[in-house]
Scaffold this motif. Sequence first.
Motif, PDB file in Angstrom:
ATOM      1  N   ALA A 111       7.664   6.474   1.735  1.00 55.86           N
ATOM      2  CA  ALA A 111       8.746   7.453   1.843  1.00 55.86           C
ATOM      3  C   ALA A 111      10.109   6.772   1.854  1.00 55.86           C
ATOM      4  N   ILE A 112      10.206   5.649   2.557  1.00 55.93           N
ATOM      5  CA  ILE A 112      11.477   4.912   2.599  1.00 55.93           C
ATOM      6  C   ILE A 112      11.845   4.411   1.210  1.00 55.93           C
ATOM      7  N   PHE A 113      10.842   3.961   0.448  1.00 51.97           N
ATOM      8  CA  PHE A 113      11.089   3.511  -0.929  1.00 51.97           C
ATOM      9  C   PHE A 113      11.628   4.666  -1.777  1.00 51.97           C
ATOM     10  N   LEU A 114      11.065   5.849  -1.632  1.00 52.95           N
ATOM     11  CA  LEU A 114      11.540   7.023  -2.372  1.00 52.95           C
ATOM     12  C   LEU A 114      12.985   7.363  -2.009  1.00 52.95           C
ATOM     13  N   ILE A 115      13.304   7.277  -0.723  1.00 47.84           N
ATOM     14  CA  ILE A 115      14.673   7.574  -0.273  1.00 47.84           C
ATOM     15  C   ILE A 115      15.669   6.595  -0.889  1.00 47.84           C
ATOM     16  N   MET A 155       0.824  -1.211   0.000  1.00 45.32           N
ATOM     17  CA  MET A 155       0.000   0.000   0.000  1.00 45.32           C
ATOM     18  C   MET A 155       0.859   1.261   0.000  1.00 45.32           C
ATOM     19  N   GLY A 156       2.049   1.148   0.593  1.00 40.50           N
ATOM     20  CA  GLY A 156       2.981   2.276   0.539  1.00 40.50           C
ATOM     21  C   GLY A 156       3.462   2.531  -0.875  1.00 40.50           C
ATOM     22  N   ILE A 157       3.702   1.445  -1.623  1.00 45.61           N
ATOM     23  CA  ILE A 157       4.130   1.580  -3.018  1.00 45.61           C
ATOM     24  C   ILE A 157       3.032   2.229  -3.849  1.00 45.61           C
ATOM     25  N   GLN A 158       1.766   1.978  -3.506  1.00 46.11           N
ATOM     26  CA  GLN A 158       0.656   2.633  -4.212  1.00 46.11           C
ATOM     27  C   GLN A 158       0.816   4.148  -4.180  1.00 46.11           C
ATOM     28  N   HIS A 159       1.139   4.669  -3.020  1.00 42.94           N
ATOM     29  CA  HIS A 159       1.299   6.121  -2.889  1.00 42.94           C
ATOM     30  C   HIS A 159       2.453   6.624  -3.758  1.00 42.94           C
ATOM     31  N   VAL A 160       3.519   5.846  -3.852  1.00 42.08           N
ATOM     32  CA  VAL A 160       4.662   6.237  -4.682  1.00 42.08           C
ATOM     33  C   VAL A 160       4.279   6.224  -6.157  1.00 42.08           C
ATOM     34  N   LEU A 161       3.554   5.203  -6.580  1.00 41.29           N
ATOM     35  CA  LEU A 161       3.131   5.109  -7.983  1.00 41.29           C
ATOM     36  C   LEU A 161       2.230   6.278  -8.359  1.00 41.29           C
ATOM     37  N   ALA A 162       1.401   6.716  -7.414  1.00 37.76           N
ATOM     38  CA  ALA A 162       0.457   7.793  -7.704  1.00 37.76           C
ATOM     39  C   ALA A 162       1.154   9.125  -7.921  1.00 37.76           C
ATOM     40  N   MET A 163       2.343   9.308  -7.342  1.00 34.87           N
ATOM     41  CA  MET A 163       3.006  10.618  -7.418  1.00 34.87           C
ATOM     42  C   MET A 163       4.346  10.600  -8.139  1.00 34.87           C
ATOM     43  N   PHE A 164       4.815   9.430  -8.570  1.00 36.32           N
ATOM     44  CA  PHE A 164       6.194   9.307  -9.035  1.00 36.32           C
ATOM     45  C   PHE A 164       6.511  10.208 -10.224  1.00 36.32           C
ATOM     46  N   VAL A 165       5.675  10.164 -11.246  1.00 37.83           N
ATOM     47  CA  VAL A 165       5.936  10.942 -12.454  1.00 37.83           C
ATOM     48  C   VAL A 165       5.891  12.441 -12.159  1.00 37.83           C
ATOM     49  N   SER A 166       4.867  12.865 -11.413  1.00 38.76           N
ATOM     50  CA  SER A 166       4.746  14.285 -11.072  1.00 38.76           C
ATOM     51  C   SER A 166       5.937  14.770 -10.256  1.00 38.76           C
ATOM     52  N   ASN A 167       6.532  13.875  -9.480  1.00 40.05           N
ATOM     53  CA  ASN A 167       7.629  14.262  -8.604  1.00 40.05           C
ATOM     54  C   ASN A 167       8.922  14.536  -9.366  1.00 40.05           C
ATOM     55  N   VAL A 168       9.232  13.740 -10.390  1.00 41.52           N
ATOM     56  CA  VAL A 168      10.503  13.906 -11.109  1.00 41.52           C
ATOM     57  C   VAL A 168      10.385  14.838 -12.306  1.00 41.52           C
ATOM     58  N   THR A 169       9.169  15.100 -12.775  1.00 45.10           N
ATOM     59  CA  THR A 169       8.990  15.930 -13.968  1.00 45.10           C
ATOM     60  C   THR A 169       9.543  17.348 -13.812  1.00 45.10           C
ATOM     61  N   PRO A 170       9.331  18.049 -12.671  1.00 44.91           N
ATOM     62  CA  PRO A 170       9.891  19.404 -12.558  1.00 44.91           C
ATOM     63  C   PRO A 170      11.401  19.457 -12.745  1.00 44.91           C
ATOM     64  N   ALA A 171      12.125  18.452 -12.264  1.00 45.76           N
ATOM     65  CA  ALA A 171      13.580  18.436 -12.435  1.00 45.76           C
ATOM     66  C   ALA A 171      13.955  18.338 -13.912  1.00 45.76           C
ATOM     67  N   ILE A 172      13.206  17.532 -14.655  1.00 45.90           N
ATOM     68  CA  ILE A 172      13.486  17.368 -16.080  1.00 45.90           C
ATOM     69  C   ILE A 172      13.153  18.650 -16.842  1.00 45.90           C
ATOM     70  N   ILE A 173      12.044  19.294 -16.474  1.00 45.30           N
ATOM     71  CA  ILE A 173      11.664  20.561 -17.110  1.00 45.30           C
ATOM     72  C   ILE A 173      12.716  21.624 -16.831  1.00 45.30           C
ATOM     73  N   LEU A 174      13.170  21.691 -15.593  1.00 46.41           N
ATOM     74  CA  LEU A 174      14.175  22.678 -15.208  1.00 46.41           C
ATOM     75  C   LEU A 174      15.481  22.446 -15.970  1.00 46.41           C
ATOM     76  N   ALA A 175      15.872  21.183 -16.103  1.00 46.02           N
ATOM     77  CA  ALA A 175      17.093  20.864 -16.844  1.00 46.02           C
ATOM     78  C   ALA A 175      16.974  21.294 -18.301  1.00 46.02           C
ATOM     79  N   GLY A 176      15.786  21.070 -18.890  1.00 43.38           N
ATOM     80  CA  GLY A 176      15.574  21.502 -20.264  1.00 43.38           C
ATOM     81  C   GLY A 176      15.651  23.005 -20.409  1.00 43.38           C
ATOM     82  N   ALA A 177      15.080  23.738 -19.444  1.00 41.57           N
ATOM     83  CA  ALA A 177      15.128  25.199 -19.490  1.00 41.57           C
ATOM     84  C   ALA A 177      16.545  25.722 -19.330  1.00 41.57           C
TER      85      ALA A 177
END
Length: 462
Positions: A322-326, A1-23
Amino acid sequence: MGIQHVLAMFVSNVTPAIILAGAAGFGFGSNSPDFPELLYLIQMSMLFAGIATLFQTITLGPVGAALPIVQGTSFAFIPIMIPLVAGKGVDGLAALFAGVFLGGLFHALLGTVIGKIRFALPPLVTGLVVTMIGLALVKVGIEYAAGGVPLKAQGSEAYGDLASWSVALLVIVVTLGLKFFARGMLSISAVLIGIFVGYVYCILVGKLPVEAISGSWQNAAAFALPTPFKYGFEVSLAAVIGFCLMAFVSAVETVGDVSGITKGGAGREATDKEIAGATYADGVGTAIAGAFGGLPNTSFSQNVGLIAMTGVMSRHVVTIGAIFLIVCGLVPKIGGVIRTIPIEVLGGGVIVMFGMVVASGISMLSDVTWNRRNMVIFAVALSIGLGLQLEAMGTAPGGVDALQHLPETLRVLGASGILPAALIAIVLNLLLPEELAEESTEEVSGGLQGHGAGLRQKDGGH
């Protein structure tokens, strides 16, 4: 169930870094000299999302709400960050992360007064700001779907061709299909699965060579620790002011998410202690992230919806996520694989995500009573803010713009459009007399009887 929370937010979490790198103008290939920097930004996004989430679930003194709140990289700050790094490469990161650090400290201080300043940030203001954040980002989604900014800058014939659009449209179709016709985790993870399908499609049609994936995997380290102030520490007044002002918006968003969790999961209102603790965690998590090259953190609304859907209110479930994300953040090879996602695939995903940001803002605005007073406030703030934003976007590098005679700090802040709009809306909302609220809206609505009371959501949803 913890992994569910990670799957729900994973893409949104890393996308800003990729956008910033592109800019910033980073090279995106695995052989690019900027490749390690790109991996580091993705790595920090995962690591500090996990750490900030632990602040919320486990708490540290007054820091944290002791609720199942998932923290992640905030989209709200992207329109502020892009002008700070645009075309500067690594050179623009020292001022950026100094701004994140100092803005995070200011954000934490808001925890002491958040209950007292909420009156100045009603749905009229927050809905306007969130809508404008989404409008500022939708252009990025289209550019990615068409093939990316580098191809556009080169005037390439490949930019906007059928091959690029077919990938993005496949991601959108799969995402929408799962979102509306699937149930449970398939629906919650629709964007992630859509991106995965687009990724596999690119491999099958030869758009993404398998060698590129293996090269990224091999060139990334198996384990790496974050480096404090890796890019230096350069105080930029524009960066500090921008992050501090946007902290108000992020704090109000967090208040809404905390209320959504307690209502949806426990059937009660959030306490003042929970709201203050969540705001402290927002700021402390952001400040620590900035010190190591991470981006601003905020609570993630999609995870609030997941709690409401499952009814599982245990904060320890989110702690496991959170531990999985770390762990992911300490393994750059994971970032190496994420970075191989073709820009068109990411474009299809962010078109949906950024559109949802706009929709969230409009949903907030549905709580507003659309009388003459509120319509005037919204009209003036939107016209000036969105106008400045669009004018700045259309200015060629080295060209003149509408704010060229302002000091550089004010010019950068004004070009975002979001901060001027928010400031105008707050000031007008505090100054304009309530008597206007009783007057008819016919004069400003062209005769359309837009009686605001009928537009209010009965459930007051956030």
